[in-house]
Design a protein around this motif. Structure first.
Motif, PDB file in Angstrom:
ATOM      1  N   GLU A  92       0.408  11.147   6.256  1.00  0.00           N
ATOM      2  CA  GLU A  92       0.344  10.003   7.168  1.00  0.00           C
ATOM      3  C   GLU A  92       1.746   9.600   7.606  1.00  0.00           C
TER       4      GLU A  92
ATOM      5  N   ARG B 276       1.341   4.963   1.185  1.00  0.00           N
ATOM      6  CA  ARG B 276       0.804   5.861   2.205  1.00  0.00           C
ATOM      7  C   ARG B 276       1.005   7.296   1.776  1.00  0.00           C
ATOM      8  N   LYS B 277       0.078   8.127   2.196  1.00  0.00           N
ATOM      9  CA  LYS B 277       0.152   9.540   1.862  1.00  0.00           C
ATOM     10  C   LYS B 277       1.266  10.204   2.678  1.00  0.00           C
TER      11      LYS B 277
ATOM     12  N   THR C 209       0.852  -1.185   0.000  1.00  0.00           N
ATOM     13  CA  THR C 209       0.000   0.000   0.000  1.00  0.00           C
ATOM     14  C   THR C 209       0.889   1.238   0.000  1.00  0.00           C
TER      15      THR C 209
ATOM     16  N   GLU D 210      -5.710  13.506   7.465  1.00  0.00           N
ATOM     17  CA  GLU D 210      -6.945  13.265   6.714  1.00  0.00           C
ATOM     18  C   GLU D 210      -7.088  14.179   5.501  1.00  0.00           C
ATOM     19  N   ILE D 211      -6.229  15.171   5.369  1.00  0.00           N
ATOM     20  CA  ILE D 211      -6.297  16.112   4.247  1.00  0.00           C
ATOM     21  C   ILE D 211      -5.830  15.411   2.981  1.00  0.00           C
ATOM     22  N   ASP D 212      -6.601  15.541   1.936  1.00  0.00           N
ATOM     23  CA  ASP D 212      -6.224  14.976   0.645  1.00  0.00           C
ATOM     24  C   ASP D 212      -5.502  16.060  -0.151  1.00  0.00           C
ATOM     25  N   LEU D 213      -4.196  15.888  -0.309  1.00  0.00           N
ATOM     26  CA  LEU D 213      -3.395  16.911  -0.982  1.00  0.00           C
ATOM     27  C   LEU D 213      -3.741  17.053  -2.461  1.00  0.00           C
ATOM     28  N   ASP D 214      -4.242  15.985  -3.073  1.00  0.00           N
ATOM     29  CA  ASP D 214      -4.585  16.038  -4.487  1.00  0.00           C
ATOM     30  C   ASP D 214      -5.822  16.888  -4.759  1.00  0.00           C
ATOM     31  N   SER D 215      -6.635  17.107  -3.737  1.00  0.00           N
ATOM     32  CA  SER D 215      -7.865  17.875  -3.942  1.00  0.00           C
ATOM     33  C   SER D 215      -7.627  19.383  -3.834  1.00  0.00           C
TER      34      SER D 215
END
Length: 158
Positions: free
Chosen positions: A29, A25-26, A23, A74-79
Motif C-alpha cells: 500500500e 499500512r502494508k 494504523t 490487495e496481496i497479503d504478503l503474509d499468506s
C-alpha cells in the motif's frame, strides 16, 4: 576533583513522547501511494506538452498503472509461503546466470569485432571491470541456485 554534574534534574528532552502510528499500512500500500504521488503530477505536467494522441496514451497508461497497483496492494504478503516462492527464486537465479553469460559474450563479441588490434592481455587490462561485473552476476546466480538446491523440500501429508 569531581567533574561529574551532581544535578539529575529532568530536562525537557527526557520527557518527549513520540506519536505512534494509529494504523500500520502494508508495504505494498505504501508503494502504491508513493508511486501515485510521484506519477500523477508528472503525467499532468507532461500530458499538457505532448501531442494529443500521445497524451491520451500516456493518460491511459497511467490509469492502467493505477489499476495494477490497486490489485498489487490487495496481496497479503503474509499468506505467501516459502515453498511458493521457490520457483521465483530459481527463475531469478537462472536470470542472473544467463544475463552474466550473455553480457560476457557481448563483451567478447565487441572486443573481437571492434577492437581486434588489442592483444588478449590489453583487452583484459582495459576491460577488466566489465569482466568482473559480468562474472560476479553469474556467480551470484549460481549461489542462488545452489541455495535453492540445498533447501529441504516440504514433506507431503499422507
Amino acid at each position: 576533583m569531581d567533574f561529574e554534574s551532581k544535578t539529575n534534574a529532568p530536562t525537557a528532552t527526557d520527557n518527549i513522547e513520540f506519536a505512534q502510528p494509529t494504523t500500520t499500512r502494508k508495504p505494498l500500500e505504501l508503494l502504491r501511494d508513493t508511486e501515485a504521488l510521484l506519477r500523477r503530477p508528472t503525467v499532468a505536467t507532461l500530458s499538457s506538452i505532448l501531442p494529443p494522441k500521445l497524451s491520451n496514451r500516456f493518460q491511459a497508461t497511467s490509469s492502467l498503472a493505477d489499476d495494477s497497483f490497486k490489485e498489487l496492494a490487495e496481496i497479503d504478503l503474509d499468506s505467501i509461503s516459502d515453498f511458493e516462492l521457490r520457483f521465483v527464486r530459481i527463475c531469478v537465479g537462472f536470470s542472473f546466470v544467463g544475463f552474466g553469460a550473455l553480457m560476457i559474450l557481448m563483451l567478447l563479441l565487441y572486443l573481437n569485432t571492434l577492437r581486434p588490434k588489442l592483444s588478449t592481455v590489453e583487452q583484459i587490462r582495459q576491460y577488466w571491470y566489465q569482466y568482473v561485473w559480468f562474472v560476479s552476476l553469474g556467480v551470484t546466480g549460481m549461489f542462488m541456485l545452489g541455495r535453492e538446491a540445498m533447501r529441504p523440500m516440504p514433506r507431503r501429508q499422507k
